[in-house]
Write a protein that holds these residues in place. Structure first.
Motif, mmCIF file in Angstrom:
data_model
loop_
_atom_site.group_PDB
_atom_site.id
_atom_site.type_symbol
_atom_site.label_atom_id
_atom_site.label_comp_id
_atom_site.label_asym_id
_atom_site.label_seq_id
_atom_site.Cartn_x
_atom_site.Cartn_y
_atom_site.Cartn_z
ATOM 1 N N THR A 130 4.114 56.895 -21.289
ATOM 2 C CA THR A 130 4.450 58.288 -21.582
ATOM 3 C C THR A 130 3.219 59.130 -21.850
ATOM 4 O O THR A 130 3.329 60.323 -22.137
ATOM 5 C CB THR A 130 5.395 58.368 -22.798
ATOM 6 O OG1 THR A 130 4.750 57.779 -23.932
ATOM 7 C CG2 THR A 130 6.701 57.645 -22.520
ATOM 8 N N GLY A 131 2.037 58.509 -21.776
ATOM 9 C CA GLY A 131 0.801 59.251 -21.990
ATOM 10 C C GLY A 131 0.398 60.041 -20.759
ATOM 11 O O GLY A 131 1.113 60.059 -19.745
ATOM 12 N N ALA A 191 10.651 58.587 -28.436
ATOM 13 C CA ALA A 191 10.282 59.679 -29.335
ATOM 14 C C ALA A 191 8.998 60.379 -28.902
ATOM 15 O O ALA A 191 8.629 61.420 -29.475
ATOM 16 C CB ALA A 191 10.119 59.147 -30.762
ATOM 17 N N ALA A 192 8.317 59.847 -27.912
ATOM 18 C CA ALA A 192 7.077 60.473 -27.442
ATOM 19 C C ALA A 192 7.360 61.830 -26.823
ATOM 20 O O ALA A 192 8.405 62.047 -26.192
ATOM 21 C CB ALA A 192 6.393 59.566 -26.423
ATOM 22 N N GLU A 193 6.443 62.742 -27.016
ATOM 23 C CA GLU A 193 6.618 64.089 -26.480
ATOM 24 C C GLU A 193 6.748 64.052 -24.955
ATOM 25 O O GLU A 193 5.949 63.446 -24.259
ATOM 26 C CB GLU A 193 5.412 64.952 -26.869
ATOM 27 C CG GLU A 193 5.520 66.399 -26.416
ATOM 28 C CD GLU A 193 4.328 67.236 -26.836
ATOM 29 O OE1 GLU A 193 4.272 68.417 -26.438
ATOM 30 O OE2 GLU A 193 3.449 66.715 -27.556
ATOM 31 N N GLU A 222 12.133 64.339 -20.713
ATOM 32 C CA GLU A 222 11.936 65.142 -19.507
ATOM 33 C C GLU A 222 11.373 64.295 -18.369
ATOM 34 O O GLU A 222 11.760 64.472 -17.202
ATOM 35 C CB GLU A 222 11.002 66.315 -19.806
ATOM 36 C CG GLU A 222 11.572 67.376 -20.740
ATOM 37 C CD GLU A 222 11.463 66.998 -22.208
ATOM 38 O OE1 GLU A 222 11.894 67.801 -23.047
ATOM 39 O OE2 GLU A 222 10.969 65.882 -22.513
ATOM 40 N N LEU A 223 10.479 63.361 -18.709
ATOM 41 C CA LEU A 223 9.900 62.494 -17.685
ATOM 42 C C LEU A 223 10.975 61.612 -17.054
ATOM 43 O O LEU A 223 11.034 61.456 -15.823
ATOM 44 C CB LEU A 223 8.803 61.628 -18.302
ATOM 45 C CG LEU A 223 8.160 60.586 -17.382
ATOM 46 C CD1 LEU A 223 7.494 61.249 -16.184
ATOM 47 C CD2 LEU A 223 7.140 59.735 -18.166
ATOM 48 N N VAL A 224 11.837 61.024 -17.887
ATOM 49 C CA VAL A 224 12.907 60.163 -17.367
ATOM 50 C C VAL A 224 13.831 60.961 -16.450
ATOM 51 O O VAL A 224 14.229 60.486 -15.373
ATOM 52 C CB VAL A 224 13.697 59.542 -18.534
ATOM 53 C CG1 VAL A 224 14.952 58.837 -18.008
ATOM 54 C CG2 VAL A 224 12.829 58.548 -19.296
ATOM 55 N N ALA A 225 14.168 62.187 -16.872
ATOM 56 C CA ALA A 225 15.057 63.020 -16.050
ATOM 57 C C ALA A 225 14.401 63.375 -14.720
ATOM 58 O O ALA A 225 15.044 63.366 -13.666
ATOM 59 C CB ALA A 225 15.412 64.288 -16.824
ATOM 60 N N ALA A 247 14.237 54.994 -14.690
ATOM 61 C CA ALA A 247 13.164 54.709 -15.636
ATOM 62 C C ALA A 247 13.733 54.468 -17.025
ATOM 63 O O ALA A 247 14.674 55.143 -17.453
ATOM 64 C CB ALA A 247 12.167 55.860 -15.672
ATOM 65 N N ARG A 248 13.154 53.479 -17.710
ATOM 66 C CA ARG A 248 13.542 53.202 -19.098
ATOM 67 C C ARG A 248 12.286 53.259 -19.953
ATOM 68 O O ARG A 248 11.263 52.634 -19.634
ATOM 69 C CB ARG A 248 14.189 51.814 -19.188
ATOM 70 C CG ARG A 248 14.699 51.453 -20.582
ATOM 71 C CD ARG A 248 15.731 50.329 -20.499
ATOM 72 N NE ARG A 248 15.148 49.081 -20.037
ATOM 73 C CZ ARG A 248 14.844 48.061 -20.853
ATOM 74 N NH1 ARG A 248 15.026 48.162 -22.169
ATOM 75 N NH2 ARG A 248 14.347 46.947 -20.346
ATOM 76 N N VAL A 249 12.350 54.024 -21.033
ATOM 77 C CA VAL A 249 11.229 54.164 -21.959
ATOM 78 C C VAL A 249 11.522 53.327 -23.192
ATOM 79 O O VAL A 249 12.586 53.463 -23.818
ATOM 80 C CB VAL A 249 11.007 55.640 -22.357
ATOM 81 C CG1 VAL A 249 9.857 55.739 -23.352
ATOM 82 C CG2 VAL A 249 10.729 56.483 -21.121
ATOM 83 N N VAL A 250 10.569 52.441 -23.541
ATOM 84 C CA VAL A 250 10.758 51.530 -24.674
ATOM 85 C C VAL A 250 9.554 51.641 -25.607
ATOM 86 O O VAL A 250 8.401 51.661 -25.154
ATOM 87 C CB VAL A 250 10.909 50.072 -24.193
ATOM 88 C CG1 VAL A 250 11.007 49.117 -25.375
ATOM 89 C CG2 VAL A 250 12.129 49.939 -23.296
ATOM 90 N N ALA A 251 9.851 51.689 -26.909
ATOM 91 C CA ALA A 251 8.786 51.686 -27.908
ATOM 92 C C ALA A 251 8.254 50.261 -28.052
ATOM 93 O O ALA A 251 9.007 49.342 -28.390
ATOM 94 C CB ALA A 251 9.309 52.201 -29.240
ATOM 95 N N CYS A 252 6.977 50.089 -27.786
ATOM 96 C CA CYS A 252 6.390 48.749 -27.850
ATOM 97 C C CYS A 252 4.889 48.858 -28.056
ATOM 98 O O CYS A 252 4.198 49.578 -27.329
ATOM 99 C CB CYS A 252 6.686 47.979 -26.563
ATOM 100 S SG CYS A 252 5.920 46.339 -26.479
ATOM 101 N N ASP A 253 4.393 48.125 -29.045
ATOM 102 C CA ASP A 253 2.948 47.990 -29.237
ATOM 103 C C ASP A 253 2.493 46.854 -28.325
ATOM 104 O O ASP A 253 2.688 45.670 -28.646
ATOM 105 C CB ASP A 253 2.628 47.677 -30.700
ATOM 106 C CG ASP A 253 1.142 47.485 -30.948
ATOM 107 O OD1 ASP A 253 0.360 47.555 -29.971
ATOM 108 O OD2 ASP A 253 0.753 47.255 -32.109
#
Length: 434
Positions: free
Chosen positions: A7-8, A36-38, A42-45, A54-60
């Motif tokens: 998401t960067g 939760a990333a800014e 919108e990117l997924v849409a 696309a799936r966005v996942v919070a992961c370190d």
């Protein structure tokens, strides 16, 4: 396909490119903040509109357990990895803390190693890691970042050697609006431009990415070089070794940029004018570092910190003055001598208190003395014999015109010699041994 740092700036840019241009239909975008990333929603849409799920996942991604859990949750077979994650925490090597090194290493290198190990059983078509040209030719104040990216380059080469896909892209700097360049200030960007690197636009970078995927190589450097700036670096003797084959300068001009330039300039100058010349040199180099159009913008008595210097600027000025003046200067130059005037005074002292520069022949004799001091007794005796024979030949028959001419010619040849080896060769000629 998995994209770390998805998401960067660069991650989102390449997610769009892979979906719209390369036809990728399933993307897993990993980032610390995840949904939760800014701009994540919108990117997924946007990707969905192009036919990509696309799936966005919070992961370190530097945490092996977190990353393993996410990869195990995939419903589709993993086909490719693009590792864009990374952070900057710059500082000169002497000032880097363990925390700074770890902060840069974890998302860049630790994450890449985890991805390498956790995808060992996957049938990947591509394993692409985003490296940096800083690892190939250095970048002032980025010792931790250069080390992390050098390890990525090695990982790509190691995978290739093992028959696995592996590509490291050693990117140059991107435009301000894209990637980690958004974290850089104007001073840092200007410094990179002086090194000969222009910022990559999104369009250019994506085109280079596509070209790189068609090249069978472990490490490639997508960098936009500016030849005029490279020539300036070459004239100053500061061009990285990796780039020296790209610039051609007349030998005399390269010589002029070398050591001893300031000493030669001062040799025939009245003592009263030497301080002014040295100060003008310092002001010109300070102006170049700060990006001023004229040296007159630099106030001699104003502190470097008030002029806008940071640790990287200090290193660059030290390097420039070392080349221009031909004297070794400390890394703490601007801290120990906090104004341009103070640095100019130091240079005068280092050159010899404003005295005329040491004659070239005396410099070479001094070098010869140093070499003899470090050599063995047998070598010293052999050279001493050659020197005595030379001196004897020069002084014999000093009263005769022919011998006087020979003496003068010998002196001229010695003064024209530029290295101790040339002096030895001339001695051999005089003795009839060559």
């Amino acid at each position: 396909m998995v994209i770390t740092g998805g998401t960067g700036g660069l991650g989102a840019l390449f997610a769009r490119h892979l979906a719209t241009v390369r036809g990728v239909r399933h993307l897993l975008l990993l980032s610390r903040r995840g949904p939760a990333a800014e701009g994540a929603a919108e990117l997924v849409a946007e990707l969905a509109e192009s036919g990509c799920e696309a799936r966005v996942v919070a992961c370190d991604v530097s945490d092996r357990e977190q990353l393993a859990a996410v990869l195990d949750s995939l419903e589709q077979p993993l086909t490719a990895v693009v590792h864009t994650a990374g952070v900057l925490d710059d500082g000169v090597v002497e000032a880097l803390t363990p925390e700074q090194v770890e902060r840069v290493m974890r998302p860049k290198l630790d994450a890449a190693l985890h991805l390498h190990e956790l995808t060992a059983g996957a049938d990947l078509s591509a394993f692409v890691v985003f490296s940096s040209v800083a690892a190939l030719m250095g970048s002032p104040g980025q010792g931790n970042y250069a080390a992390a990216n050098a390890a990525l380059d090695a990982l790509a080469a190691s995978r290739r050697a093992a028959g696995l896909p592996g590509t490291a892209l050693a990117w140059g700097v991107w435009s301000e609006a894209t990637g980690m360049a958004a974290q850089l200030g104007q001073a840092e960007l200007a410094r990179l431009e002086r090194m000969g690197m222009k910022a990559l636009t999104a369009e250019t970078g994506l085109a280079l990415f596509d070209q790189a995927l068609d090249v069978d190589a472990a490490v490639m450097a997508p960098v936009l070089l500016e030849t005029t700036a490279l020539r300036s670096q070459a004239r100053a003797g500061m061009l990285p070794p990796l780039l020296r084959g790209l610039v051609r300068l007349p030998a005399a001009r390269v010589d002029d940029a070398g050591a001893g330039t300031l000493g030669r300039r001062l040799a025939g100058v009245p003592e009263a004018d030497r301080g002014r010349i040295v100060l003008e040199l310092v002001q010109a180099q300070v102006a170049a570092v700060l990006g001023h159009a004229s040296a007159t913008a630099v106030e001699p008595e104003r502190a470097f910190k008030d002029l806008g210097f940071d640790s990287l600027s200090a290193v660059e000025l030290r390097n420039r003055l070392t080349q221009a003046a031909g004297v070794r200067l400390p890394a703490t130059l601007v801290f120990d001598h906090p104004t341009p005037a103070a640095v100019a005074d130091l240079l005068l002292t280092e050159i010899g208190g404003g005295e005329p520069a040491e004659p070239l022949i005396d410099q070479e004799v001094r070098k010869l003395e140093d070499m003899l001091a470090a050599s063995g007794a047998e070598e010293q005796q052999r050279v001493a014999k050659r020197l005595r024979a030379l001196l004897s030949g020069i002084s014999a028959g000093a009263g005769e015109s022919a011998q006087a001419d020979k003496k003068q010619n010998a002196r001229e040849r010695i003064e024209a010699a530029t290295t101790a080896e040339e002096i030895f060769q001339m001695i051999d000629v005089e003795l009839g041994e060559a």
